[in-house]
Design a protein around this motif. Structure first.
Motif, PDB file in Angstrom:
ATOM      1  N   GLU A 151      40.708  32.040  11.135  1.00 17.16           N
ATOM      2  CA  GLU A 151      41.621  31.542  10.119  1.00 17.16           C
ATOM      3  C   GLU A 151      42.866  32.642   9.747  1.00 17.16           C
ATOM      4  O   GLU A 151      43.844  32.151   9.589  1.00 17.16           O
ATOM      5  CB  GLU A 151      40.783  31.656   8.628  1.00 17.16           C
ATOM      6  CG  GLU A 151      39.687  30.810   8.593  1.00 17.16           C
ATOM      7  CD  GLU A 151      40.350  29.230   8.365  1.00 17.16           C
ATOM      8  OE1 GLU A 151      41.454  29.015   7.713  1.00 17.16           O
ATOM      9  OE2 GLU A 151      39.873  28.278   8.825  1.00 17.16           O
ATOM     10  N   THR A 152      42.463  33.791  10.375  1.00 17.47           N
ATOM     11  CA  THR A 152      43.587  34.791  10.244  1.00 17.47           C
ATOM     12  C   THR A 152      44.701  34.281  11.222  1.00 17.47           C
ATOM     13  O   THR A 152      45.878  34.454  11.081  1.00 17.47           O
ATOM     14  CB  THR A 152      43.164  36.347  10.754  1.00 17.47           C
ATOM     15  OG1 THR A 152      41.964  36.800   9.498  1.00 17.47           O
ATOM     16  CG2 THR A 152      44.443  37.172  10.471  1.00 17.47           C
ATOM     17  N   ARG A 154      45.197  31.585  12.162  1.00 21.57           N
ATOM     18  CA  ARG A 154      46.000  30.330  11.928  1.00 21.57           C
ATOM     19  C   ARG A 154      46.881  30.435  10.824  1.00 21.57           C
ATOM     20  O   ARG A 154      48.076  29.872  10.601  1.00 21.57           O
ATOM     21  CB  ARG A 154      45.005  29.360  11.267  1.00 21.57           C
ATOM     22  CG  ARG A 154      45.362  27.874  10.846  1.00 21.57           C
ATOM     23  CD  ARG A 154      44.584  26.744  10.289  1.00 21.57           C
ATOM     24  NE  ARG A 154      43.581  26.548  11.437  1.00 21.57           N
ATOM     25  CZ  ARG A 154      42.326  27.041  11.501  1.00 21.57           C
ATOM     26  NH1 ARG A 154      41.731  27.822  10.659  1.00 21.57           N
ATOM     27  NH2 ARG A 154      41.335  26.603  12.444  1.00 21.57           N
ATOM     28  N   SER A 155      46.608  31.549   9.940  1.00 22.18           N
ATOM     29  CA  SER A 155      47.691  31.875   8.724  1.00 22.18           C
ATOM     30  C   SER A 155      48.817  32.651   9.296  1.00 22.18           C
ATOM     31  O   SER A 155      49.919  32.465   8.865  1.00 22.18           O
ATOM     32  CB  SER A 155      46.673  32.717   7.618  1.00 22.18           C
ATOM     33  OG  SER A 155      46.471  34.119   8.229  1.00 22.18           O
ATOM     34  N   TYR A 156      48.841  33.222  10.492  1.00 24.71           N
ATOM     35  CA  TYR A 156      49.907  33.751  11.125  1.00 24.71           C
ATOM     36  C   TYR A 156      50.572  32.916  12.140  1.00 24.71           C
ATOM     37  O   TYR A 156      51.504  33.460  12.643  1.00 24.71           O
ATOM     38  CB  TYR A 156      49.462  35.075  12.055  1.00 24.71           C
ATOM     39  CG  TYR A 156      49.271  36.300  11.109  1.00 24.71           C
ATOM     40  CD1 TYR A 156      50.176  36.941  10.762  1.00 24.71           C
ATOM     41  CD2 TYR A 156      48.100  36.693  10.577  1.00 24.71           C
ATOM     42  CE1 TYR A 156      50.264  38.210   9.937  1.00 24.71           C
ATOM     43  CE2 TYR A 156      47.835  37.705   9.633  1.00 24.71           C
ATOM     44  CZ  TYR A 156      49.066  38.747   9.376  1.00 24.71           C
ATOM     45  OH  TYR A 156      49.016  39.862   8.721  1.00 24.71           O
ATOM     46  N   GLY A 157      50.119  31.558  12.181  1.00 24.47           N
ATOM     47  CA  GLY A 157      50.727  30.574  12.637  1.00 24.47           C
ATOM     48  C   GLY A 157      50.701  30.768  14.433  1.00 24.47           C
ATOM     49  O   GLY A 157      51.314  30.237  15.319  1.00 24.47           O
ATOM     50  N   THR A 159      48.712  29.205  17.142  1.00 25.84           N
ATOM     51  CA  THR A 159      48.136  27.888  17.324  1.00 25.84           C
ATOM     52  C   THR A 159      48.418  27.448  19.196  1.00 25.84           C
ATOM     53  O   THR A 159      49.023  28.410  19.754  1.00 25.84           O
ATOM     54  CB  THR A 159      48.775  26.780  16.613  1.00 25.84           C
ATOM     55  OG1 THR A 159      50.185  26.716  16.928  1.00 25.84           O
ATOM     56  CG2 THR A 159      48.510  27.140  15.073  1.00 25.84           C
ATOM     57  N   ARG A 163      46.570  30.537  20.817  1.00 28.38           N
ATOM     58  CA  ARG A 163      45.197  30.517  20.120  1.00 28.38           C
ATOM     59  C   ARG A 163      44.104  30.768  21.016  1.00 28.38           C
ATOM     60  O   ARG A 163      42.920  31.308  20.771  1.00 28.38           O
ATOM     61  CB  ARG A 163      45.236  29.754  19.124  1.00 28.38           C
ATOM     62  CG  ARG A 163      43.787  29.556  18.196  1.00 28.38           C
ATOM     63  CD  ARG A 163      43.795  28.462  17.057  1.00 28.38           C
ATOM     64  NE  ARG A 163      42.293  28.419  16.511  1.00 28.38           N
ATOM     65  CZ  ARG A 163      41.580  28.016  16.890  1.00 28.38           C
ATOM     66  NH1 ARG A 163      41.140  27.283  18.117  1.00 28.38           N
ATOM     67  NH2 ARG A 163      40.333  28.177  16.067  1.00 28.38           N
TER      68      ARG A 163
END
Length: 259
Positions: A151-152, A154-157, A159, A163
């Motif tokens: 989730e962290t 994803r929140s920082y973009g 992907t 990722r």
């Protein structure tokens, strides 16, 4: 320096102890199938010349590494996909459980029908056995990725490929390497078995030829070569693992030191 010497001692202590036990246990043997170790060691340099190493050990090693590399690529790729998507895992899991229950040596005659009797057959046999521990460990490693970390990211973009590389595979890498370690020992076994079928070179072929001609000390030298090969590959694997997973071992060491 002291730490390196101590590590080398622990690596070599058990093999040397086993060799010493073999030496004393076989010292007075008159059994033609169980010659004294000194006879085997005396025969060793006469059998495993530079030419024989090139003709038998090198082809075996190339087949092993080729099959192992294919299994690693397929296992990690499929394991990442299956571990990342719950629906894919639900569909594939029954099939995977069925296929991994089939012993790879049983598939040798079947693979020979489709791949022939050349090096392709031997590489496919090795890959078909090595892929399962890599695949299953990758699936479990990807499934166990920390949800907070995901989730962290994803929140920082973070992907896509970033990722996958920096979060998923990095987090799953300790378990992936556990599967790679298991696959290495399986690969050596399958390398020998595959070379016992319609082969003209390789370690498995050579050991069987010695056995069939009742050259028993020579046969035991082949078994020693297999043991040495497995030992050296294990040492190389540990060096690679420590380098790739340096962050993981450092984290574990710091956790143990903390109160």
């Amino acid at each position: 320096m002291k730490g390196v010497a101590l590590r080398v001692f622990f690596v070599l202590a058990l093999p040397l102890l086993l060799l010493a036990g073999w030496w004393f246990a076989s010292d007075g043997s008159t059994n033609v199938f169980w010659p004294p170790l000194r006879t085997t060691l005396k025969t060793f340099p006469d059998v495993w010349t530079g030419q024989r190493l090139k003709d038998d050990v090198l082809p075996s090693l190339i087949r092993l590494l080729a099959g192992y590399a294919i299994a690693a690529a397929v296992g990690v790729a499929l394991g990442t996909v299956i571990g990342s998507y719950r629906r894919v895992r639900a569909v594939c899991e029954p099939v995977l459980e069925f296929l991994r229950a089939v012993p790879p040596p049983v598939l040798v005659p079947v693979i020979m029908l489709f791949a022939g009797i050349d090096d392709t057959m031997k590489i496919v046999v090795i890959a078909s056995g090595c892929v399962w521990p890599i695949l299953l460990n990758t699936v479990e490693g990807v499934r166990a990725v920390d949800s907070v970390m995901a989730e962290t990211a994803r929140s920082y973009g973070i992907t896509g490929l970033a990722r996958l590389k920096d979060v998923v595979l990095r987090s799953a890498s300790p378990q992936i390497f556990a599967g790679l370690r298991q696959a290495l020992s399986i690969g050596i076994i399958l390398m020998v078995i595959s070379e016992m079928f319609a082969a003209s070179d390789g370690l498995g072929f050579t050991v069987v030829q010695f056995q069939r001609s009742f050259a028993i000390p020579e046969m035991w030298t082949g078994i020693l070569v297999l043991g040495l090969l497995g030992f050296l590959l294990s040492v190389v694997f540990q060096l690679v693992e420590r380098r790739v997973l340096g962050w993981y071992h450092g984290l574990r060491a710091s956790t143990r030191r903390s109160p």
